[in-house]
Design a protein around this motif. Structure first.
Motif, PDB file in Angstrom:
ATOM      1  N   ARG A 245      21.814 -47.810  19.905  1.00 16.36           N
ATOM      2  CA  ARG A 245      21.162 -48.284  21.122  1.00 16.36           C
ATOM      3  C   ARG A 245      20.559 -49.647  20.889  1.00 16.36           C
ATOM      4  N   ASP A 246      20.456 -50.448  21.938  1.00 13.45           N
ATOM      5  CA  ASP A 246      19.778 -51.725  21.791  1.00 13.45           C
ATOM      6  C   ASP A 246      18.280 -51.588  22.004  1.00 13.45           C
ATOM      7  N   GLU A 247      17.906 -50.589  22.773  1.00 11.30           N
ATOM      8  CA  GLU A 247      16.493 -50.441  23.067  1.00 11.30           C
ATOM      9  C   GLU A 247      15.879 -49.348  22.214  1.00 11.30           C
ATOM     10  N   ASN A 248      14.624 -49.498  21.938  1.00  3.72           N
ATOM     11  CA  ASN A 248      13.961 -48.441  21.212  1.00  3.72           C
ATOM     12  C   ASN A 248      13.842 -47.219  22.104  1.00  3.72           C
ATOM     13  N   GLN A 249      14.054 -46.097  21.482  1.00  6.81           N
ATOM     14  CA  GLN A 249      13.976 -44.863  22.238  1.00  6.81           C
ATOM     15  C   GLN A 249      12.827 -44.042  21.702  1.00  6.81           C
ATOM     16  N   LEU A 250      12.061 -43.513  22.619  1.00  9.18           N
ATOM     17  CA  LEU A 250      10.888 -42.743  22.233  1.00  9.18           C
ATOM     18  C   LEU A 250      11.243 -41.272  22.096  1.00  9.18           C
ATOM     19  N   HIS A 251      10.792 -40.687  21.026  1.00 10.71           N
ATOM     20  CA  HIS A 251      10.965 -39.255  20.860  1.00 10.71           C
ATOM     21  C   HIS A 251       9.614 -38.672  20.487  1.00 10.71           C
ATOM     22  N   ALA A 252       9.098 -37.803  21.332  1.00 12.05           N
ATOM     23  CA  ALA A 252       7.775 -37.223  21.068  1.00 12.05           C
ATOM     24  C   ALA A 252       7.868 -35.712  21.207  1.00 12.05           C
ATOM     25  N   ALA A 253       8.343 -35.075  20.170  1.00  8.57           N
ATOM     26  CA  ALA A 253       8.528 -33.626  20.206  1.00  8.57           C
ATOM     27  C   ALA A 253       7.251 -32.912  19.778  1.00  8.57           C
ATOM     28  N   VAL A 254       7.183 -31.651  20.160  1.00  6.99           N
ATOM     29  CA  VAL A 254       6.122 -30.788  19.641  1.00  6.99           C
ATOM     30  C   VAL A 254       6.775 -29.531  19.105  1.00  6.99           C
ATOM     31  N   VAL A 255       6.396 -29.153  17.907  1.00  7.56           N
ATOM     32  CA  VAL A 255       6.879 -27.905  17.323  1.00  7.56           C
ATOM     33  C   VAL A 255       5.665 -27.056  16.983  1.00  7.56           C
ATOM     34  N   GLU A 256       5.681 -25.831  17.483  1.00  8.63           N
ATOM     35  CA  GLU A 256       4.587 -24.901  17.176  1.00  8.63           C
ATOM     36  C   GLU A 256       5.154 -23.683  16.465  1.00  8.63           C
ATOM     37  N   LEU A 257       4.522 -23.312  15.368  1.00  6.59           N
ATOM     38  CA  LEU A 257       4.934 -22.110  14.644  1.00  6.59           C
ATOM     39  C   LEU A 257       3.750 -21.152  14.583  1.00  6.59           C
ATOM     40  N   VAL A 258       4.037 -19.877  14.796  1.00  6.42           N
ATOM     41  CA  VAL A 258       2.989 -18.866  14.671  1.00  6.42           C
ATOM     42  C   VAL A 258       3.482 -17.776  13.741  1.00  6.42           C
ATOM     43  N   ALA A 259       2.755 -17.535  12.658  1.00 13.25           N
ATOM     44  CA  ALA A 259       3.109 -16.451  11.748  1.00 13.25           C
ATOM     45  C   ALA A 259       1.996 -15.415  11.760  1.00 13.25           C
ATOM     46  N   LEU A 260       2.352 -14.188  12.149  1.00 10.85           N
ATOM     47  CA  LEU A 260       1.357 -13.116  12.191  1.00 10.85           C
ATOM     48  C   LEU A 260       1.314 -12.416  10.821  1.00 10.85           C
ATOM     49  N   ASP A 261       0.619 -11.303  10.729  1.00  9.04           N
ATOM     50  CA  ASP A 261       0.420 -10.634   9.431  1.00  9.04           C
ATOM     51  C   ASP A 261       1.721 -10.517   8.644  1.00  9.04           C
ATOM     52  N   ASP A 262       1.694 -10.920   7.385  1.00 12.26           N
ATOM     53  CA  ASP A 262       2.811 -10.746   6.444  1.00 12.26           C
ATOM     54  C   ASP A 262       4.105 -11.422   6.889  1.00 12.26           C
ATOM     55  N   ALA A 263       4.047 -12.255   7.877  1.00  9.55           N
ATOM     56  CA  ALA A 263       5.266 -12.920   8.366  1.00  9.55           C
ATOM     57  C   ALA A 263       5.506 -14.213   7.596  1.00  9.55           C
ATOM     58  N   GLN A 264       6.790 -14.633   7.545  1.00  7.89           N
ATOM     59  CA  GLN A 264       7.131 -15.886   6.864  1.00  7.89           C
ATOM     60  C   GLN A 264       8.037 -16.744   7.730  1.00  7.89           C
ATOM     61  N   ILE A 265       7.690 -18.008   7.827  1.00  8.48           N
ATOM     62  CA  ILE A 265       8.545 -18.959   8.555  1.00  8.48           C
ATOM     63  C   ILE A 265       8.881 -20.107   7.618  1.00  8.48           C
ATOM     64  N   LYS A 266      10.169 -20.387   7.516  1.00 12.46           N
ATOM     65  CA  LYS A 266      10.612 -21.536   6.742  1.00 12.46           C
ATOM     66  C   LYS A 266      11.269 -22.489   7.716  1.00 12.46           C
ATOM     67  N   TYR A 267      10.739 -23.692   7.846  1.00 10.71           N
ATOM     68  CA  TYR A 267      11.241 -24.653   8.823  1.00 10.71           C
ATOM     69  C   TYR A 267      11.757 -25.875   8.079  1.00 10.71           C
ATOM     70  N   SER A 268      13.069 -26.111   8.159  1.00 12.50           N
ATOM     71  CA  SER A 268      13.675 -27.221   7.416  1.00 12.50           C
ATOM     72  C   SER A 268      14.232 -28.262   8.368  1.00 12.50           C
ATOM     73  N   THR A 269      14.038 -29.501   8.046  1.00 10.28           N
ATOM     74  CA  THR A 269      14.507 -30.596   8.902  1.00 10.28           C
ATOM     75  C   THR A 269      15.303 -31.608   8.086  1.00 10.28           C
ATOM     76  N   VAL A 270      16.457 -31.995   8.627  1.00  9.93           N
ATOM     77  CA  VAL A 270      17.107 -33.198   8.113  1.00  9.93           C
ATOM     78  C   VAL A 270      17.186 -34.165   9.283  1.00  9.93           C
ATOM     79  N   GLN A 271      16.519 -35.273   9.190  1.00  9.94           N
ATOM     80  CA  GLN A 271      16.396 -36.189  10.325  1.00  9.94           C
ATOM     81  C   GLN A 271      17.096 -37.500  10.012  1.00  9.94           C
TER      82      GLN A 271
END
Lengths: 482, 252
Positions: A245-271
């Protein structure tokens, strides 16, 4: 300039390999953001009243907020009223029922990016929820996930099918007034991913989303919400590239994770978003809010990221360690080249007793890039027995780049143990010559040294992602010699 | 028949300082040459220049290796053509698996020779055998390159790499320094096992003791950037007894 420096500059000058634009008619609202725009988006998506109300509160708050400028990044002022806040591939107003209904051009786009959607999904056992612009167009492996009771769908779909979960958890980790970009996202988000793992369920496959920014002047405001109910496990992969692109593009994401008792979340990003040309023109602005809350006892949230793209990255995946014995992890490789700027890091907020956190950050800087690690470890009075270990290493390639480390440590509990280690090094001429003397090419040598430097982070990535990440590092830094 | 390595009137500078001032040397295949001399005489510079290390400017002279102009080849090509440098101070490369680097090195050379690459499984067999020969624990193979190795372990690792790569010309820069008696014998045995009518070995050393184990064909004394004396193994023994001063005086 030595011959080696010259060679370095030549190789670093390689163009972005994923630059192209797919020609698909977009259904785009006129630029600008006001109550009308929000009502349009919400109506378009047939959203329940609670969500519209929430968006409008966020918008109201956003109007009172100022763009933050504390990060070590520089860019021209953004005109938020010049951005179009909604864009949907035209033929998909009702959403495709299967891959055969997906616009072939879209599928071809993924092919070019090396994401043969169904092939890859079937072969690798990865369910892919592909986001093209703002509307999700293809979802696979739903049946298998449904069997396990896992909900993995576009956010807008979850709003229809599981409104009670959305209402309960949306904004519970990142409130709409959290920061300027989070408020903007809360008001204007168009789609994203939603994951719910029921109690005791181990998600049967890695979940994956490929983001893509395509239509001109369209800000991307993705919203991701992942809920791991008691005793459940999930691994989520996010990866993305963008066309030139010739113009700058804005990206404003929100990611929310909630882990309750004994729970596991693995969040991997390749950007790997378009970083701009050698002068820094045209790259993506990536202003993201990512936060996970270990709400339950013994829960665990792990962020792993490999960041090579974007002109500007402003990103601090964080963990709120509320439950006793909960664990937060942050593993990061951030590569900046040319005129790229990255201000990234994490926050670990220790609230519960015996909470533990680990931060491993590897920053690699080449060309004229600036790479800042900014991290906070905060131990609150109730967090008796809390421990943190932080290691920040910076690798410089070439004479014009910079690396900065800005750690904030705040402990209000005298028993807390907080360790911080930091190092800055250059790719040594000696290391390079050693490899050349063994017959390796300069490219292979640099890749090998950089991969070695990042080893402790890359090994945290799921296998198929680790390979992709390694390739990405190779492309980003080929021949970059100090 | 021309020598495998042939150096003619080689002059080299580092910055403004002339470190090699007219080196002439022929090393035929099948021979082992020892290069001795006091500190700062240019021994390591010679080894580095032959291997193509940056930072040295060649002001005049020529080097022929296997009939080719050595200086026309970049460092990695020299390596693939069978020129091996055993480093005096092997560098650590954290996080890079020792076996991985070595296999990449061998495959780079094999590819260069038009041979198929060796796969990880077959390679492991080869490297395990060589590691046993060097009395190295297998755990060294999976560690980072020289990462946390002791001085002696690094030197043994260099010889291990040499045994795997089977170079035509091995230049060993003080491979004996920092070794205890047992390790010295293991390193010497490793070097001897590579002796072959088709290969040549150039050993830079300070001490006679390596030459007790690895019998050189010729011994050269380097002083102030020149070879001031060449002879047989007896020259090294004479140096051991008399030191370098008498030679320096003669050369002055």
């Amino acid at each position: 300039m030595t011959a080696q420096d010259q060679h370095l500059e030549n190789v670093l000058a390689r163009g972005y390999q994923h630059g192209f634009v797919t020609d698909i008619e977009s259904d785009t609202v006129p630029p600008g953001l006001d109550e009308e725009t929000i009502r349009f988006i919400s109506a378009r998506k047939k959203e329940p009243q609670f969500l519209l109300d929430w968006r409008l509160r966020a918008l109201e708050r956003w109007f009172t907020m100022k763009e933050p400028h504390w990060a070590k990044v520089h860019y021209p002022p953004i005109d938020y009223q010049a951005i179009s806040y909604y864009s949907a591939p035209k033929a998909t107003t009702d959403g495709p029922k299967s891959l055969s209904e997906v616009d072939p051009k879209l599928l071809a786009t993924y092919e070019k990016l090396g994401v043969p959607l169904h092939e890859r999904a079937r072969l690798a056992g990865v369910a892919v929820d592909a986001v093209f612009d703002s509307v999700s167009v293809a979802t696979t492996f739903k049946a298998k996930l449904a069997e396990a009771g896992v909900v993995f769908c576009p956010f807008s779909e979850a709003v229809q099918s599981h409104p009670e979960l959305v209402e309960q958890y949306l904004g519970s980790v990142v409130p709409y007034g959290d920061n300027f970009y989070a408020a903007l996202n809360s008001a204007a988000f168009t789609d994203g991913s939603f994951v719910y793992i029921p109690p005791g369920v181990r998600c049967p496959m890695e979940l994956s989303t490929y983001f893509r920014i395509n239509a001109a002047k369209t800000g991307q405001f993705e919203r991701t919400l992942i809920i791991a109910d008691a005793g459940s496990h999930v691994s989520y992969l996010e990866g993305c590239t963008a066309p030139m692109r010739d113009e700058n593009q804005l990206h404003a994401a929100v990611v929310e994770l909630v882990a309750l008792d004994d729970a596991q979340i693995k969040y991997s990003t390749v950007q790997n978003w378009y970083p701009g040309d050698a002068q820094g023109k045209g790259g993506i602005y990536n202003f993201v809010t990512k936060r996970g809350e270990c709400r339950g006892r013994n829960s665990k949230i792990s962020w792993t990221q490999v960041e090579t793209g974007s002109a500007i990255t402003w990103k601090y995946p964080s963990c709120v360690l509320l439950g006793d014995n909960s664990v937060g992890e942050f593993y990061s490789v951030a590569v900046t080249n040319n005129r790229q700027q990255a201000d990234t890091g994490t926050k670990m907020i220790h609230l519960g007793a015996n909470t533990r956190s680990t931060i491993i950050s590897k920053g690699i800087s080449a060309g004229h890039a600036q790479n800042t690690y900014r991290g906070m470890v905060s131990v609150m009075p109730g967090a008796t027995g809390a421990r943190n270990f932080t290691q920040c290493d910076s690798l410089l390639i070439g004479p014009h780049c910079g690396a900065h480390t800005v750690p904030y440590i705040e402990t209000k509990n005298p028993q807390a143990v907080v360790e911080h280690e930091a190092s800055t090094s250059r790719i040594g001429e000696d290391q390079l010559f050693y490899c050349l003397q063994r017959g390796l090419s300069e490219e292979d040598a640099v890749n090998m040294i950089v991969s070695g430097f990042c080893r402790s982070v890359l090994k945290e990535l799921p296998m198929e992602f680790a390979v992709e990440a390694q390739n990405l590092l190779a492309v980003s830094l080929e021949g970059a010699v100090g | 028949m021309t020598a495998l390595l042939s150096i003619r009137d080689l002059h080299v500078k580092v910055g403004d300082r002339e470190v090699l001032r007219g080196i002439n040397l022929d090393v035929p295949a099948g021979e082992v040459h020892a290069i001795m001399g006091p500190n700062g005489s240019g021994k390591s510079s010679l080894a580095h220049v032959l291997a193509g290390k940056p930072g040295y400017s060649i002001t005049s002279g020529s080097v022929t290796y296997a009939g080719r102009d050595l200086f026309a080849l970049p460092a990695e090509e020299r390596a693939r053509e069978g020129l091996f440098l055993g480093f005096q101070y092997p560098v650590e490369i954290p996080g890079v698996n020792n076996t991985y680097l070595l296999r990449a090195a061998l495959n780079a050379a094999r590819k260069h020779r038009g041979q198929p690459e060796i796969d990880a499984y077959d390679f492991l067999e080869v490297v395990r055998g060589k590691a046993r020969q060097m009395h190295m624990d297998e755990s060294f193979l999976s560690r980072g390159v020289n990462e946390g190795f002791s001085g002696g372990e690094k030197k043994r690792n260099e010889i291990l790499q040499m045994l795997v790569l089977e170079p035509r010309l091995a230049i060993l820069d003080e491979s004996d320094s920092g070794l205890d008696i047992d390790a010295l014998r293991i390193v010497a045995d490793g070097i001897n096992s590579l002796r072959d009518p088709a290969r040549a070995i150039v050993m830079v050393t300070h001490y006679q003791r390596l030459l007790d184990h690895v019998q050189p064909t010729q011994v050269h004394v380097l002083a102030r950037g020149r070879i001031v004396r060449s002879g047989g193994p007896e020259l090294a023994r004479e140096l051991e007894q008399r030191g370098y001063d008498w030679l320096l005086e003669e050369a002055a």
